[in-house]
Design a protein around this motif. Structure first.
Motif, PDB file in Angstrom:
ATOM      1  N   LYS A  33       0.848  -1.185   0.000  1.00 24.38           N
ATOM      2  CA  LYS A  33       0.000   0.000   0.000  1.00 24.38           C
ATOM      3  C   LYS A  33       0.885   1.236   0.000  1.00 24.38           C
ATOM      4  N   ILE A  86      -7.028  -1.827   6.066  1.00 27.59           N
ATOM      5  CA  ILE A  86      -7.174  -2.718   4.915  1.00 27.59           C
ATOM      6  C   ILE A  86      -7.884  -4.007   5.321  1.00 27.59           C
ATOM      7  N   GLU A 138      -9.773   0.574   3.550  1.00 25.38           N
ATOM      8  CA  GLU A 138      -8.820   0.949   2.519  1.00 25.38           C
ATOM      9  C   GLU A 138      -8.676  -0.216   1.539  1.00 25.38           C
ATOM     10  N   ALA A 198      -6.125  -2.355  -0.841  1.00 28.71           N
ATOM     11  CA  ALA A 198      -4.702  -2.643  -0.989  1.00 28.71           C
ATOM     12  C   ALA A 198      -4.274  -2.474  -2.437  1.00 28.71           C
ATOM     13  N   ASP A 199      -3.016  -2.080  -2.652  1.00 29.82           N
ATOM     14  CA  ASP A 199      -2.458  -1.995  -4.003  1.00 29.82           C
ATOM     15  C   ASP A 199      -2.132  -3.382  -4.548  1.00 29.82           C
TER      16      ASP A 199
END
Length: 344
Positions: free
Chosen positions: A11, A48, A53, A55-56
């Protein structure tokens, strides 16, 4: 079986990488603490896992179900995750019972569930009170009961004791720990407080440089840290230059017994202050007292000890403040028990 499994989590915010390839597994029914300094990414990890949120990269699995990653993002309300925020965040216009039962369907079973949970957190009979009538510790227990109400797969606690007074913090921590165990809940506690993590958790995960540096039971983490960074972050430590040989490690505090007797050569030894004993007979290495710090239940005596390149600072933890030890005195020191050694 794991209740939570995080693999390869990445992230970034505005080009700043907050999490990098982070892995964490939490067994069912255990309390895990994620421990690290402010700004290391602990709260981002929690957000997350909760679904607040995205996550990438990487995956988050709850009770065997992937809720994050591979093009999947299950919204927070469908993850069966309960969250206890830093300061309780109770609804001020609802009673205690209203707060605890907020996410439950109405009916007799709802009332019974609320009563059971208030009894579980030690607040039986408090249902009709308003949040402003409660102490900070009581509000945190209500927040825990609210998080447990829908029977979540995982409870996340985001530094829930940071706003409490020191004297109250320990008792509320114990109450929360007991309630989680009684409920059979799986929980993750995010904290920067080493004492909090070591005293509450079954597993402690130390975060550093956007990753998990080590995961271990509290006793193992304290006694056998994986690297020097973990050793100095988890508890007080005296770090000494030393040379490991077949018979131990030669250091400014004399020859030290090593946990791993196979290590050889120069490096750094980690001695815990409770391993440093003041020798009444004046034998052993001699140090000069530079300060004494009294905590009530114990005390730290700080000393200066000669080393090859000058002086090294050493701390000795004692039961109470030792009598007859004053700043400027010369006292004998010796180290008891094995120490951890990190080769250069």
């Amino acid at each position: 079986m794991s209740a939570l499994a995080v693999h390869g989590l990445d992230k970034s915010f505005g080009g700043v990488r907050v999490l990098q390839g982070l892995d964490l597994t939490v067994p069912v029914g255990s309390l895990a603490a994620v421990l690290g300094p402010s700004g290391c990414g602990k709260t981002t990890l929690l957000r997350i896992v909760a679904g607040f949120e995205v996550a990438d990269a990487g995956t988050v699995t709850l009770d065997g179900r992937v809720v994050e990653g591979r093009g999947i993002h299950v919204p927070p309300e469908r993850r069966r995750v309960g969250v206890v925020p830093q300061e309780g965040a109770l609804f001020p216009h609802l009673t205690v019972a209203g707060n605890v039962g907020f996410g439950l369907s109405r009916g007799r079973r709802r009332a019974e569930r609320v009563d059971d949970l208030l009894a579980l957190v030690g607040l039986a009979g408090y249902g009709r009170r308003m949040p402003y009538e409660l102490s900070g510790g009581q509000q945190q227990r209500v927040a825990l009961a609210r998080a447990l109400a829908p029977d979540p797969a995982l409870v996340l606690l985001d530094e829930p004791f940071s706003a409490l007074d020191t004297g109250l913090r320990a008792s509320v921590r114990e109450d929360v720990r007991t309630a989680l165990r009684t409920a059979g809940a799986t929980a993750v506690l995010v904290t920067h407080d080493q004492e909090e993590a070591l005293s509450m958790a079954d597993l402690v995960a130390v975060m550093a440089a956007a990753r998990i540096a080590q995961v271990a039971p509290p006793g193992d983490l304290y006694a056998t840290p994986s690297d020097l960074g973990v050793a100095t972050f988890v508890g007080d430590a005296v770090v000494l230059d030393a040379v490991a040989t077949a018979s131990g490690a030669d250091s400014p505090l004399g020859r030290l017994q090593l946990r791993d007797g196979a290590l050889r050569g120069p490096g750094r030894a980690v001695v815990r202050p409770e391993q440093v004993l003041l020798d009444d007979n004046g034998s052993g290495v001699v140090g000069t007292v530079t300060a004494t710090v009294f905590y009530g239940h114990d005390a730290l005596v700080r000393l200066s000890v000669p080393a090859e390149d000058g002086q090294v600072s050493v701390s000795a933890r004692c039961q109470g403040l030792p009598s007859g030890v004053d700043v400027g005195d010369s006292v004998g020191l010796r180290v008891v028990g094995p120490v951890t050694f990190f080769p250069a």
